[in-house]
Design an enzyme around this catalytic site. Structure first.
Site, PDB file in Angstrom:
ATOM      1  N   CYS A 132      -9.213  85.433  37.818  1.00  0.00           N
ATOM      2  CA  CYS A 132      -8.079  84.566  37.478  1.00  0.00           C
ATOM      3  C   CYS A 132      -8.288  83.169  38.067  1.00  0.00           C
ATOM      4  CB  CYS A 132      -6.774  85.224  37.926  1.00  0.00           C
ATOM      5  SG  CYS A 132      -5.331  84.491  37.121  1.00  0.00           S
ATOM      6  N   HIS A 166      -6.920  90.573  35.465  1.00  0.00           N
ATOM      7  CA  HIS A 166      -6.944  91.155  36.823  1.00  0.00           C
ATOM      8  C   HIS A 166      -7.484  92.581  36.804  1.00  0.00           C
ATOM      9  CE1 HIS A 166      -5.072  88.072  39.369  1.00  0.00           C
ATOM     10  NE2 HIS A 166      -4.527  87.679  38.234  1.00  0.00           N
ATOM     11  N   GLU A 206      -8.746  94.323  39.094  1.00  0.00           N
ATOM     12  CA  GLU A 206      -8.426  95.115  40.293  1.00  0.00           C
ATOM     13  C   GLU A 206      -7.161  95.947  40.089  1.00  0.00           C
ATOM     14  OE1 GLU A 206      -7.971  91.954  39.952  1.00  0.00           O
ATOM     15  OE2 GLU A 206      -6.050  91.351  40.824  1.00  0.00           O
TER      16      GLU A 206
END
Ligand code: MN
Length: 250
Positions: free
Chosen positions: A112, A218, A220
């Site tokens: 990001c 994202h 993660e």
């Protein structure tokens, strides 16, 4: 074989109305690195560029995390009204950290804001706000904050990213950004776009020699999601690719 150490940059924010600021990180970054076989090492924001070499001696790879908008002064623009919160000290520290890591050809994954930072460090620019500056922008800011698959991205055929993401030509990703890459920095390839053309991922032109990948979504937050429809394993593959490059030193 030794486990590679991955430096992770921190988000800095005030917790309350006092002047104290806290360096924080979404624990999903840490978890994703651990599960991919790496040792996460959090790197605080320290305004001592001369000390960067010491940090870089400690790590085998670098993960540039998400966070606030990058101050437009770093890509020679004046701020527009729609610009969000900025932390120029963090920008300056991370730009220096990345530039030194880049010189050393350390493997780098930018997420990001982290991808935007790579772009600015290599001379590129950003849309300060896609909704006011990019024609026909669809929504990229998930309103409910949930890590759902929010919009589609199209992956460039033959790219390193395509190989990492299980050879998919498109996938659905989460999305929490209102800024995006405008002009790409030097020696970067655009390897994913949204339906309306927003740049969603980049990698090094010489991706066979240097692991340098940036994604606008994202991974993660999706890496541990137990839902096959989200291609969850593919998100975790991004962290595995970083760790495996950090092991081999490229
Ligand atoms: Mn997006």
């Amino acid at each position: 074989m030794n486990k590679p150490v991955i430096g992770v940059t921190l988000f800095r924010r005030a917790k309350d109305k006092s002047d104290s600021k806290y360096g924080t990180i979404n624990c999903n970054y840490v978890k994703a690195i651990v599960e991919a076989g790496g040792i996460p090492l959090l790197i605080p924001i320290v305004n001592q560029p001369q000390d960067i070499k010491y940090y870089l001696e400690l790590i085998d790879g670098l993960l540039l995390s998400g966070g606030q908008d990058i101050s437009p002064e770093f890509y020679n623009e004046k701020p527009i009204e729609e610009l969000g919160e900025v932390d120029p000290d963090r920008d300056s520290w991370e730009l220096n950290l990345f530039k030194e890591a880049y010189k050393k050809k350390l493997p780098v994954l930018g997420i990001c804001r982290g991808m935007q930072l790579i772009n600015v460090a290599l001379g590129g620019s950003l849309y300060q706000d896609i909704y006011s500056q990019h024609d026909n922008s669809l929504l990229h800011t998930s309103i409910n904050g949930e890590s759902c698959a929010y919009h589609k991205v199209l992956i460039e055929a033959g790219s390193q990213l395509e190989e990492i993401l299980c050879c998919l030509d498109s996938l659905y990703v989460n999305s929490y950004h209102h800024q995006a890459l405008k002009t790409p920095g030097q020696k970067l390839k655009i390897v994913a776009r949204s339906d309306e053309g927003i740049i969603e991922a980049i990698e090094a032109e010489n991706s066979d020699q240097h692991f340098l990948v940036g994604v606008q979504w994202h991974p993660e937050d999706l890496a541990g999601v137990d839902d096959k429809s989200l291609s969850n394993n593919c998100f975790q593959q991004l962290f595995k690719a970083l760790i495996s490059s950090a092991k081999s030193g490229s």
